[in-house]
Scaffold this motif. Structure first.
Motif, short mmCIF file in Angstrom:
data_model
loop_
_atom_site.label_atom_id
_atom_site.label_comp_id
_atom_site.label_asym_id
_atom_site.label_seq_id
_atom_site.Cartn_x
_atom_site.Cartn_y
_atom_site.Cartn_z
N VAL A 79 5.43 26.97 -3.10
CA VAL A 79 4.94 25.59 -3.22
C VAL A 79 4.14 25.25 -1.98
CG1 VAL A 79 5.60 23.15 -3.49
CG2 VAL A 79 6.97 24.94 -4.61
N ALA A 80 3.07 24.48 -2.16
CA ALA A 80 2.26 23.99 -1.03
C ALA A 80 2.24 22.47 -1.06
CB ALA A 80 0.83 24.53 -1.11
N GLY A 81 2.34 21.87 0.13
CA GLY A 81 2.21 20.41 0.23
C GLY A 81 0.74 20.02 0.34
N VAL A 82 0.39 18.87 -0.25
CA VAL A 82 -0.98 18.36 -0.20
C VAL A 82 -0.97 17.09 0.64
CG1 VAL A 82 -2.99 17.65 -1.56
CG2 VAL A 82 -1.33 19.28 -2.53
N ASN A 83 -1.91 16.99 1.59
CA ASN A 83 -1.91 15.90 2.57
C ASN A 83 -3.32 15.34 2.79
OD1 ASN A 83 0.97 15.97 3.83
ND2 ASN A 83 0.34 18.12 3.73
N PRO A 84 -3.41 14.09 3.27
CA PRO A 84 -4.74 13.54 3.58
C PRO A 84 -5.53 14.40 4.55
CG PRO A 84 -3.12 11.77 3.54
CD PRO A 84 -2.35 13.06 3.40
N VAL A 85 -4.84 15.08 5.48
CA VAL A 85 -5.57 15.91 6.46
C VAL A 85 -6.39 16.99 5.74
CG1 VAL A 85 -3.70 17.58 6.86
CG2 VAL A 85 -5.36 17.10 8.67
N ASP A 86 -5.96 17.40 4.54
CA ASP A 86 -6.67 18.47 3.83
C ASP A 86 -8.10 18.06 3.49
OD1 ASP A 86 -4.35 20.04 3.93
OD2 ASP A 86 -3.59 19.16 2.08
N TRP A 87 -8.27 16.87 2.92
CA TRP A 87 -9.64 16.45 2.59
C TRP A 87 -10.41 16.00 3.84
CZ3 TRP A 87 -11.01 11.46 3.64
CH2 TRP A 87 -10.02 10.47 3.62
N LYS A 88 -9.69 15.52 4.85
CA LYS A 88 -10.39 15.14 6.09
C LYS A 88 -11.00 16.38 6.76
CE LYS A 88 -7.57 11.03 6.82
NZ LYS A 88 -6.47 10.41 7.60
N ILE A 89 -10.27 17.50 6.72
CA ILE A 89 -10.81 18.76 7.26
C ILE A 89 -12.04 19.17 6.45
CG2 ILE A 89 -10.36 21.24 7.44
CD1 ILE A 89 -7.44 20.47 8.18
N ARG A 90 -11.93 19.12 5.11
CA ARG A 90 -13.05 19.53 4.26
C ARG A 90 -14.30 18.68 4.51
NH1 ARG A 90 -11.99 17.30 -0.78
NH2 ARG A 90 -13.50 15.78 -0.04
N ARG A 91 -14.10 17.40 4.76
CA ARG A 91 -15.24 16.51 4.99
C ARG A 91 -15.83 16.67 6.39
NH1 ARG A 91 -16.66 12.83 1.20
NH2 ARG A 91 -15.22 12.59 -0.56
N GLY A 92 -15.19 17.48 7.23
CA GLY A 92 -15.71 17.70 8.57
C GLY A 92 -15.31 16.64 9.57
N PHE A 93 -14.33 15.77 9.19
CA PHE A 93 -13.90 14.70 10.09
C PHE A 93 -13.15 15.24 11.30
CE2 PHE A 93 -13.50 11.43 6.37
CZ PHE A 93 -14.88 11.43 6.25
N LEU A 94 -12.62 16.47 11.21
CA LEU A 94 -11.80 17.02 12.30
C LEU A 94 -12.50 18.23 12.92
CD1 LEU A 94 -8.33 16.69 10.54
CD2 LEU A 94 -9.39 15.13 12.16
N GLY A 95 -13.81 18.17 12.97
CA GLY A 95 -14.58 19.26 13.57
C GLY A 95 -15.15 20.18 12.50
#
Length: 307
Positions: free
Chosen positions: A42-58
């Protein structure tokens, strides 16, 4: 070794919106120093996942990048220098190579054994949201009998923070939408409606004032309530460092270890902490799982059931 045919994974091929996401094939990964190779359950899904994809975290990641930060599964291989784990162990932890995959690597120093009788789904949610909640409450260090305001209490971090705070003897009030009112009350918290007049509603709910604020939203949501707490040092935010600094507060300092993860899992095993998994998707529906989180409307936790 962990040799077997290609493993399915879900990631992004460029920074941007959901259109950059796709399924990827990758060979099974070998456990390096400090790592565990696992078959993902099982994998957890979190807001950080889409923030990373959008380039918000570098934008330094090697692309394509497999998404997801936390997973549970079964150890296939233990990397050099790792103690306390053996192949076949049921574990959970923070991934070193993405979680939305049939096979991946965990960081051993941020992994722990799954307690007997606890589901792989329950522990898969502990590394990001539950551990962040735990870290933030340690940072606030409010004693029993104090009042904590949680901005955005219905989400994954807020749901756990409310339960841990109540367990520590705190009074919890939290902002949430009307649709989440019953859910927030089930956490033992007093629900405050978002929007115009929110500061007045908080003041009415906490006539003696608020002793600490856990901000999970940031921006205007924090500005609107800035008047309700006098000691600005008792503000911890997970949303963004800039807004926290604007009000003299602190950004969350991550302090999670294998030991604190094991302690959270023990609370789940004892029935004292419920991660509140509200949406489950198979790996093949990873895009829908991410959309549920990215919309900002889901309460509790979203997970991907991989195997």
């Amino acid at each position: 070794g962990v040799g077997s045919p290609m493993a399915k994974a879900f990631g992004f091929v460029d920074y941007g919106g959901p259109e950059t996401q796709e399924f990827l094939d990758r060979p099974p990964l070998e456990a390096g120093p400090g790592q565990l190779a696992i078959a993902v359950r099982v994998a957890g899904v979190n807001p950080v996942d889409w923030k990373i994809r959008r380039g918000f975290l570098g934008r330094e990641r090697q692309l394509p990048a497999v998404m997801g930060q936390e997973a549970s599964g079964v150890v296939q291989q233990v990397g050099p220098g790792v103690n306390g784990f053996t192949p076949g162990d049921e574990v959970f932890g923070q991934t070193a190579a993405g979680a939305f995959a049939e096979q991946t690597l965990l960081r051993a120093e941020l992994s722990a054994l799954k307690p007997e009788g606890v589901g792989f789904d329950q522990v898969a949610t502990l590394c990001v949201s539950a551990a962040t909640a735990d870290d933030a409450l340690r940072q606030l260090a409010l004693g029993a009998g104090r009042t904590l305001l949680i901005l955005g209490v219905a989400g994954g971090v807020g749901s756990v923070a409310a339960q841990l705070a109540r367990r520590g003897g705190l009074t919890v009030i939290g902002t949430a939408s009307d649709s989440n009112r019953a859910y927030v009350e089930s956490l033992g918290a007093t629900r405050i409606r978002y929007g115009d007049g929110v500061a007045e509603r908080i003041a009415a709910a906490a006539p003696d004032g608020v002793d600490g604020v856990l901000d999970l939203v940031g921006g205007d949501a924090l500005r609107e309530v800035a008047g309700v707490f006098t000691d600005r040092t008792e503000l911890v935010s997970t949303a963004d460092p800039a807004t926290a600094a604007e009000f003299g507060g602190q950004y969350v300092a991550r302090s999670t270890t294998s030991e604190t993860l094991a302690a959270l899992a023990a609370l789940v095993a004892a029935g004292e902490l419920d991660p509140h998994i509200t949406h489950r998707y198979p790996l093949g529906h990873a895009a829908e799982a991410l959309a549920a989180v990215e919309s900002g409307h889901s309460h509790g936790k979203v997970v991907l059931e991989v195997a």
